[in-house]
Design a protein around this motif. Structure first.
Motif, mmCIF file in Angstrom:
data_model
loop_
_atom_site.group_PDB
_atom_site.id
_atom_site.type_symbol
_atom_site.label_atom_id
_atom_site.label_comp_id
_atom_site.label_asym_id
_atom_site.label_seq_id
_atom_site.Cartn_x
_atom_site.Cartn_y
_atom_site.Cartn_z
ATOM 1 N N GLY A 1 0.812 -1.211 0.000
ATOM 2 C CA GLY A 1 0.000 0.000 0.000
ATOM 3 C C GLY A 1 0.847 1.263 0.000
ATOM 4 N N GLU A 2 1.963 1.234 0.757
ATOM 5 C CA GLU A 2 2.853 2.394 0.807
ATOM 6 C C GLU A 2 3.474 2.662 -0.561
ATOM 7 N N ALA A 3 3.903 1.599 -1.235
ATOM 8 C CA ALA A 3 4.515 1.759 -2.552
ATOM 9 C C ALA A 3 3.501 2.287 -3.558
ATOM 10 N N MET A 4 2.295 1.740 -3.525
ATOM 11 C CA MET A 4 1.257 2.212 -4.447
ATOM 12 C C MET A 4 0.908 3.670 -4.180
ATOM 13 N N ALA A 5 0.802 4.051 -2.904
ATOM 14 C CA ALA A 5 0.520 5.448 -2.573
ATOM 15 C C ALA A 5 1.641 6.362 -3.046
ATOM 16 N N SER A 6 2.861 5.809 -3.092
ATOM 17 C CA SER A 6 4.020 6.581 -3.554
ATOM 18 C C SER A 6 4.082 6.663 -5.073
ATOM 19 N N GLY A 7 3.115 6.062 -5.753
ATOM 20 C CA GLY A 7 3.059 6.149 -7.206
ATOM 21 C C GLY A 7 3.919 5.134 -7.922
ATOM 22 N N LEU A 8 4.188 3.988 -7.273
ATOM 23 C CA LEU A 8 5.039 2.973 -7.880
ATOM 24 C C LEU A 8 4.208 1.844 -8.486
ATOM 25 N N PRO A 9 4.531 1.427 -9.709
ATOM 26 C CA PRO A 9 3.911 0.212 -10.242
ATOM 27 C C PRO A 9 4.510 -0.992 -9.516
ATOM 28 N N CYS A 10 3.686 -1.980 -9.221
ATOM 29 C CA CYS A 10 4.131 -3.080 -8.362
ATOM 30 C C CYS A 10 4.047 -4.433 -9.059
ATOM 31 N N VAL A 11 5.014 -5.276 -8.718
ATOM 32 C CA VAL A 11 4.982 -6.697 -9.068
ATOM 33 C C VAL A 11 4.896 -7.437 -7.740
ATOM 34 N N ALA A 12 3.814 -8.185 -7.529
ATOM 35 C CA ALA A 12 3.573 -8.769 -6.210
ATOM 36 C C ALA A 12 3.096 -10.202 -6.320
ATOM 37 N N THR A 13 3.419 -10.977 -5.290
ATOM 38 C CA THR A 13 2.884 -12.329 -5.208
ATOM 39 C C THR A 13 1.414 -12.258 -4.801
ATOM 40 N N ALA A 14 0.618 -13.154 -5.362
ATOM 41 C CA ALA A 14 -0.831 -13.137 -5.127
ATOM 42 C C ALA A 14 -1.149 -13.845 -3.815
ATOM 43 N N VAL A 15 -0.792 -13.201 -2.703
ATOM 44 C CA VAL A 15 -1.034 -13.768 -1.372
ATOM 45 C C VAL A 15 -1.894 -12.797 -0.574
ATOM 46 N N GLY A 16 -2.648 -13.350 0.412
ATOM 47 C CA GLY A 16 -3.503 -12.501 1.226
ATOM 48 C C GLY A 16 -4.454 -11.696 0.356
ATOM 49 N N ASP A 17 -4.607 -10.430 0.690
ATOM 50 C CA ASP A 17 -5.499 -9.551 -0.070
ATOM 51 C C ASP A 17 -4.760 -8.767 -1.151
ATOM 52 N N ALA A 18 -3.541 -9.182 -1.481
ATOM 53 C CA ALA A 18 -2.769 -8.466 -2.504
ATOM 54 C C ALA A 18 -3.528 -8.316 -3.820
ATOM 55 N N PRO A 19 -4.233 -9.358 -4.296
ATOM 56 C CA PRO A 19 -4.958 -9.169 -5.561
ATOM 57 C C PRO A 19 -5.989 -8.040 -5.512
ATOM 58 N N SER A 20 -6.713 -7.934 -4.392
ATOM 59 C CA SER A 20 -7.718 -6.868 -4.299
ATOM 60 C C SER A 20 -7.084 -5.512 -4.024
ATOM 61 N N ILE A 21 -5.879 -5.499 -3.481
ATOM 62 C CA ILE A 21 -5.179 -4.235 -3.244
ATOM 63 C C ILE A 21 -4.635 -3.693 -4.560
ATOM 64 N N VAL A 22 -3.952 -4.552 -5.310
ATOM 65 C CA VAL A 22 -3.300 -4.135 -6.558
ATOM 66 C C VAL A 22 -4.322 -3.891 -7.662
ATOM 67 N N GLY A 23 -5.331 -4.767 -7.741
ATOM 68 C CA GLY A 23 -6.309 -4.625 -8.816
ATOM 69 C C GLY A 23 -5.649 -4.737 -10.179
ATOM 70 N N GLU A 24 -5.955 -3.793 -11.056
ATOM 71 C CA GLU A 24 -5.394 -3.792 -12.411
ATOM 72 C C GLU A 24 -4.184 -2.871 -12.530
#
Length: 375
Positions: A291-314
């Motif tokens: 969440g901190e990285a996304m708020a900082s305007g960074l595109p993210c590559v993340a493992t699909a664990v926990g609620d990461a899919p709903s956090i990252v979205g598209e």
């Protein structure tokens, strides 16, 4: 004003500890009406909370022999402060919060806070397994069990936690603090010794097998086999290439592409110097750093664990956990995008956090919960 007593397992640098600090610093409770009890010492976050004018009481329970003195110390706090509500944080904090509620005058409301998923209880230490089972038994006796992710709630309720007392309040992020800043970006990239044409891939997390550092480094080495205009920046307690868990993964000839910054409290400043953020965890509930990285305007590559899919979205790329090859492919896909495409993803990620995971919304939800329970 509701008098709140927060009981947390410890106050070292971590997602749960920072979540508590951010809620308090954003006005969850008046400083004269809040106490924070740490089962261990004040750690690195304790002084930050003290700086808000809030009382921090470290119980320093380093062993079972310290427990009687710690209970006496807790009793003194309860009798002098007389809380209206006691909020536990994490399994051990929840357990002691239950004890505090039983000992406190005035029958205060009790809230649990679960901050992780429960993929397999066998993966936990034996003492932690016992504490989790105690949490399960006590869960029907609390006002609410707060989870920071939907998956965490589902897994715990499947394990036997009360299905009628659960509520999900996602982590919140201050988009006024975590935001793109050209001056901080220039300073961070100078600190990383990153050239103008280099793309910096960042990773943040304490060294623990669950955070997937080994997978990240193996993926990074694979990336460097295809392109050398990349630098990898790692922040986190005990994260160094000569640690036994990481030793030998990075070939000596590639070490110059890596920067290890250790444990830092100014993570947001270093994120400014990154172009891509990577979260490689094997398991998570709601990863704060994502969440901190996304708020900082960074595109993210993340493992699909926990609620990461709903956090990252598209707004980013999701890959399976514990798969360095898939992680490398995800990073290469993001690196191959144009600069404008990565910036567009970063802007979309920031907008998603502001819309769905703002800190002000998290504070409001905790306030509403506390008011409802105390009334």
């Amino acid at each position: 004003m509701i008098k709140q007593l927060h009981v947390i397992s410890g106050l070292g640098t971590g997602g749960s500890e920072m979540a508590l600090y951010r809620l308090l610093s954003s006005g969850l409770g008046h400083r004269d009406q809040v106490y924070v009890v740490s089962l261990l010492d004040a750690g690195s976050i304790g002084p930050l909370i003290t700086g808000l004018g809030i009382h921090v009481v470290p119980l320093n329970i380093g062993s079972i022999f310290r427990l009687p003195l710690a209970i006496l110390q807790l009793l003194q706090v309860l009798r002098s402060f007389r809380p209206d509500l006691i909020q536990g944080w994490m399994y051990h904090g929840n357990l002691i919060a239950s004890l505090a509620a039983a000992l406190a005058p005035g029958a205060p409301a009790l809230v649990f806070n679960i901050r992780q998923c429960l993929y397999d209880i066998k993966a936990e230490k034996s003492t932690t397994r016992y504490v989790i089972r105690c949490n399960r038994w006590l869960s029907s006796r609390v006002g609410v069990v707060v989870y920071n992710s939907t998956l965490a709630r589902q897994q715990h309720e499947a394990f036997g936690f009360s299905c009628t007392h659960g509520e999900v309040i996602p982590n919140g992020f201050d988009v006024a603090v975590f935001r793109p800043n050209t001056v901080r970006r220039r300073l961070a990239r100078a600190g990383l010794d990153a050239a103008t044409d280099e793309l910096v891939i960042g990773h943040v997390g304490r060294l623990h097998p669950i955070k997937g550092h080994a997978s990240f480094l193996r993926a990074a080495v694979s990336v460097l086999e295809q392109r050398q205009d990349v630098r990898f920046a790692l922040l986190g307690r005990d994260v160094f290439p000569d640690h036994p868990l990481l030793e030998g993964i990075i070939p000596r000839g590639l070490m110059r592409y890596f920067v290890f910054l250790g444990e830092r409290l100014d993570v947001g400043d270093w994120m400014q110097g990154m172009d891509i953020f990577c979260q490689s965890s094997q398991a998570e509930a709601f990863p704060n750093v994502l969440g901190e990285a996304m708020a900082s305007g960074l595109p993210c590559v993340a493992t699909a664990v926990g609620d990461a899919p709903s956090i990252v979205g598209e707004t980013g790329i999701l890959v399976p956990p514990q798969d360095p090859r898939a992680l490398a492919r995800g990073l290469l896909t993001m690196l191959d995008k144009s600069s404008s495409d990565r910036l567009a993803l970063g802007r979309a990620a920031r907008a998603r956090v502001a819309r769905c995971f703002s800190l002000s919304n998290a504070v409001a939800r905790y306030r509403d919960l506390y008011t409802r329970l105390v009334r």
